[in-house]
Design a protein around this motif. Structure first.
Motif, PDB file in Angstrom:
ATOM      1  N   GLU A  11       1.109  -1.206   0.040  1.00 17.48           N
ATOM      2  CA  GLU A  11       0.033  -0.168  -0.081  1.00 17.48           C
ATOM      3  C   GLU A  11       0.809   1.219   0.227  1.00 17.48           C
ATOM      4  O   GLU A  11       2.033   1.202   0.431  1.00 17.48           O
ATOM      5  N   PHE A  12       0.348   2.435  -0.729  1.00 15.07           N
ATOM      6  CA  PHE A  12       1.106   3.649  -0.549  1.00 15.07           C
ATOM      7  C   PHE A  12       0.190   4.740  -0.500  1.00 15.07           C
ATOM      8  O   PHE A  12      -0.990   4.710  -0.916  1.00 15.07           O
ATOM      9  N   THR A  13       0.705   5.736  -0.008  1.00 11.72           N
ATOM     10  CA  THR A  13      -0.002   7.314  -0.227  1.00 11.72           C
ATOM     11  C   THR A  13       1.079   8.100  -0.588  1.00 11.72           C
ATOM     12  O   THR A  13       2.094   7.976   0.174  1.00 11.72           O
ATOM     13  N   ALA A  14       0.849   8.988  -1.405  1.00  9.74           N
ATOM     14  CA  ALA A  14       1.803   9.969  -1.639  1.00  9.74           C
ATOM     15  C   ALA A  14       1.112  11.190  -2.125  1.00  9.74           C
ATOM     16  O   ALA A  14       0.164  11.397  -2.835  1.00  9.74           O
ATOM     17  N   LYS A  15       2.031  12.430  -2.114  1.00  7.16           N
ATOM     18  CA  LYS A  15       1.553  13.693  -2.903  1.00  7.16           C
ATOM     19  C   LYS A  15       1.843  13.328  -4.481  1.00  7.16           C
ATOM     20  O   LYS A  15       2.782  12.682  -4.862  1.00  7.16           O
ATOM     21  N   VAL A  16       0.917  13.818  -5.372  1.00  8.09           N
ATOM     22  CA  VAL A  16       0.725  13.613  -6.608  1.00  8.09           C
ATOM     23  C   VAL A  16       0.759  14.849  -7.316  1.00  8.09           C
ATOM     24  O   VAL A  16       0.084  15.665  -6.850  1.00  8.09           O
ATOM     25  N   VAL A  17       1.502  14.643  -8.402  1.00  5.78           N
ATOM     26  CA  VAL A  17       1.550  16.036  -9.353  1.00  5.78           C
ATOM     27  C   VAL A  17       1.463  15.849 -10.822  1.00  5.78           C
ATOM     28  O   VAL A  17       1.743  14.714 -11.407  1.00  5.78           O
ATOM     29  N   GLY A  18       0.387  16.288 -11.490  1.00  2.56           N
ATOM     30  CA  GLY A  18      -0.005  16.098 -12.849  1.00  2.56           C
ATOM     31  C   GLY A  18      -1.050  15.088 -13.147  1.00  2.56           C
ATOM     32  O   GLY A  18      -1.717  14.721 -12.412  1.00  2.56           O
ATOM     33  N   GLY A  19      -1.018  14.924 -14.642  1.00  3.03           N
ATOM     34  CA  GLY A  19      -2.240  14.042 -14.961  1.00  3.03           C
ATOM     35  C   GLY A  19      -3.553  14.604 -14.573  1.00  3.03           C
ATOM     36  O   GLY A  19      -3.816  15.900 -14.690  1.00  3.03           O
ATOM     37  N   VAL A  73       7.553   7.556 -10.339  1.00  8.18           N
ATOM     38  CA  VAL A  73       7.855   7.568  -8.872  1.00  8.18           C
ATOM     39  C   VAL A  73       9.255   8.006  -8.659  1.00  8.18           C
ATOM     40  O   VAL A  73       9.970   7.375  -9.165  1.00  8.18           O
ATOM     41  N   SER A  74       9.551   9.142  -7.915  1.00  3.26           N
ATOM     42  CA  SER A  74      10.777   9.239  -7.480  1.00  3.26           C
ATOM     43  C   SER A  74      10.878  10.209  -6.269  1.00  3.26           C
ATOM     44  O   SER A  74       9.788  10.467  -5.744  1.00  3.26           O
ATOM     45  N   VAL A  75      11.942  10.202  -5.584  1.00  2.00           N
ATOM     46  CA  VAL A  75      12.294  10.989  -4.310  1.00  2.00           C
ATOM     47  C   VAL A  75      12.159  12.538  -4.395  1.00  2.00           C
ATOM     48  O   VAL A  75      12.315  13.178  -3.323  1.00  2.00           O
ATOM     49  N   ASP A  76      11.845  12.847  -5.677  1.00  2.00           N
ATOM     50  CA  ASP A  76      12.173  14.380  -6.023  1.00  2.00           C
ATOM     51  C   ASP A  76      10.525  15.036  -5.349  1.00  2.00           C
ATOM     52  O   ASP A  76       9.665  14.193  -5.026  1.00  2.00           O
ATOM     53  N   ASP A  77      10.844  16.312  -4.976  1.00  2.00           N
ATOM     54  CA  ASP A  77       9.391  16.821  -4.547  1.00  2.00           C
ATOM     55  C   ASP A  77       8.546  17.293  -5.440  1.00  2.00           C
ATOM     56  O   ASP A  77       8.718  17.192  -6.557  1.00  2.00           O
ATOM     57  N   THR A  78       7.376  17.843  -5.049  1.00  2.00           N
ATOM     58  CA  THR A  78       6.427  18.152  -6.087  1.00  2.00           C
ATOM     59  C   THR A  78       6.659  19.396  -6.751  1.00  2.00           C
ATOM     60  O   THR A  78       6.543  19.368  -7.942  1.00  2.00           O
ATOM     61  N   LYS A  79       7.523  20.340  -6.350  1.00  4.62           N
ATOM     62  CA  LYS A  79       8.041  21.417  -7.091  1.00  4.62           C
ATOM     63  C   LYS A  79       8.913  20.988  -8.406  1.00  4.62           C
ATOM     64  O   LYS A  79       8.863  21.433  -9.367  1.00  4.62           O
ATOM     65  N   SER A  80       9.820  20.113  -8.164  1.00  2.00           N
ATOM     66  CA  SER A  80      10.702  19.388  -9.149  1.00  2.00           C
ATOM     67  C   SER A  80       9.703  18.668 -10.156  1.00  2.00           C
ATOM     68  O   SER A  80      10.099  18.681 -11.504  1.00  2.00           O
ATOM     69  N   HIS A  81       8.890  17.826  -9.654  1.00  2.00           N
ATOM     70  CA  HIS A  81       7.827  17.377 -10.700  1.00  2.00           C
ATOM     71  C   HIS A  81       7.303  18.116 -11.519  1.00  2.00           C
ATOM     72  O   HIS A  81       7.237  18.068 -12.640  1.00  2.00           O
ATOM     73  N   ARG A  82       6.814  19.293 -11.021  1.00  6.31           N
ATOM     74  CA  ARG A  82       5.848  19.957 -11.444  1.00  6.31           C
ATOM     75  C   ARG A  82       6.844  20.771 -12.818  1.00  6.31           C
ATOM     76  O   ARG A  82       6.589  20.909 -13.805  1.00  6.31           O
ATOM     77  N   LYS A  88       8.908  19.173 -20.210  1.00  2.00           N
ATOM     78  CA  LYS A  88       8.536  17.937 -21.188  1.00  2.00           C
ATOM     79  C   LYS A  88       7.221  17.540 -21.561  1.00  2.00           C
ATOM     80  O   LYS A  88       7.156  16.579 -22.166  1.00  2.00           O
ATOM     81  N   ASN A  89       6.277  18.482 -20.971  1.00  2.00           N
ATOM     82  CA  ASN A  89       4.838  18.423 -21.524  1.00  2.00           C
ATOM     83  C   ASN A  89       4.419  16.868 -21.245  1.00  2.00           C
ATOM     84  O   ASN A  89       3.653  16.076 -22.127  1.00  2.00           O
ATOM     85  N   LEU A  90       4.510  16.220 -19.990  1.00  2.00           N
ATOM     86  CA  LEU A  90       4.223  14.808 -19.695  1.00  2.00           C
ATOM     87  C   LEU A  90       2.811  14.950 -19.088  1.00  2.00           C
ATOM     88  O   LEU A  90       2.325  15.820 -18.497  1.00  2.00           O
ATOM     89  N   PRO A  91       2.118  14.160 -19.686  1.00  2.00           N
ATOM     90  CA  PRO A  91       0.369  14.077 -19.480  1.00  2.00           C
ATOM     91  C   PRO A  91       0.118  13.108 -18.259  1.00  2.00           C
ATOM     92  O   PRO A  91      -0.888  13.036 -17.913  1.00  2.00           O
ATOM     93  N   TYR A  92       1.281  12.465 -17.771  1.00  2.00           N
ATOM     94  CA  TYR A  92       0.693  11.567 -16.413  1.00  2.00           C
ATOM     95  C   TYR A  92       1.303  11.960 -15.310  1.00  2.00           C
ATOM     96  O   TYR A  92       2.087  12.868 -15.249  1.00  2.00           O
ATOM     97  N   PRO A  93       0.833  11.230 -14.260  1.00  2.00           N
ATOM     98  CA  PRO A  93       1.162  11.908 -12.865  1.00  2.00           C
ATOM     99  C   PRO A  93       2.554  11.381 -12.248  1.00  2.00           C
ATOM    100  O   PRO A  93       2.666  10.358 -12.645  1.00  2.00           O
ATOM    101  N   LEU A  94       3.231  12.133 -11.431  1.00  2.00           N
ATOM    102  CA  LEU A  94       4.348  11.788 -10.818  1.00  2.00           C
ATOM    103  C   LEU A  94       4.050  11.678  -9.240  1.00  2.00           C
ATOM    104  O   LEU A  94       3.284  12.848  -8.682  1.00  2.00           O
ATOM    105  N   LEU A  95       4.372  10.680  -8.602  1.00  2.00           N
ATOM    106  CA  LEU A  95       4.400  10.717  -7.113  1.00  2.00           C
ATOM    107  C   LEU A  95       5.831  11.032  -6.680  1.00  2.00           C
ATOM    108  O   LEU A  95       6.710  10.861  -6.962  1.00  2.00           O
TER     109      LEU A  95
END
Length: 158
Positions: A11-19, A73-82, A88-95
Motif C-alpha cells: 500500500e502507498f499514499t503520496a503527494k501527486v502532481v500532474g495528470g 515515482v521518484s524521491v523528488d519533491d512536488t516542485k521538481s515534478h511540476r 517535457k509536457n508529460l501527460p501522466y502523474p508523478l508521485l
C-alpha cells in the motif's frame, strides 16, 4: 525486499502532481480500482536517462492510459515534478516519495556506485500491479530507451 510476481502490492499514499490530479493532492493505492497500476520508479527529474524514459511514456500515453493507471515515482519533491512535467509536457502523474517510503517498500532504494563513490538511489524499475492488487510483473534495472517496449509487452501479458 523487492515484491515478487504474485505478492500483494505494498500500500502507498503520496503527494501527486500532474495528470488528472490537482498538484499536491494525495493518492493512495487503495483508491485505484478497475485496471492495472504501473509504478515507474526512476532516479531523478530532468536527467538524461529519466527524460528519455519519461518522453517515451508521454509519446505513447494514449495506448497506456487506456489500459492502466501509470505513475512515475521518484524521491523528488512536488516542485521538481511540476518543472519536469511542464518542461517535457508529460501527460501522466508523478508521485513525490520524499520520505523514501514507497521506494523502500518496493525494494528499489539501493546502494549505487558512480566513479567509485557509493550512494543511495533509485534502481530504475517498474511494477505492474493487477486489478486484484497483486504484482503481475516486475521490470528490473531497465534501460531508459528499452523500457517502453518492455512495459507494453508486460501489460499485454498481465
Amino acid at each position: 525486499m523487492k515484491p515478487k510476481v504474485g505478492d500483494q502490492a505494498p500500500e502507498f499514499t503520496a503527494k501527486v502532481v500532474g495528470g488528472a490530479y490537482q498538484d499536491g493532492a494525495e493518492i493512495s493505492f487503495s483508491q485505484l480500482k478497475g485496471k492495472p497500476v504501473v509504478l515507474v520508479f526512476y532516479p531523478k527529474d530532468n536527467t538524461p536517462g529519466c527524460t528519455i524514459q519519461a518522453c517515451a511514456i508521454r509519446d505513447n500515453w494514449d495506448a497506456l492510459e487506456s489500459i492502466a493507471y501509470v505513475f512515475g515515482v521518484s524521491v523528488d519533491d512536488t516542485k521538481s515534478h511540476r518543472k519536469f512535467i511542464d518542461k517535457k509536457n508529460l501527460p501522466y502523474p508523478l508521485l513525490a516519495d520524499t520520505e523514501q517510503k514507497i521506494v523502500q517498500d518496493y525494494g528499489v532504494w539501493v546502494e549505487k556506485s558512480m566513479f567509485g563513490k557509493k550512494y543511495m538511489g533509485i534502481e530504475r524499475s517498474s511494477f505492474i500491479i493487477g486489478a486484484d492488487g497483486k504484482i503481475a510483473a516486475v521490470l528490473e534495472k531497465v534501460k531508459p530507451g528499452a523500457h517502453l517496449d518492455q512495459l507494453l509487452e508486460a501489460l499485454k501479458k498481465s
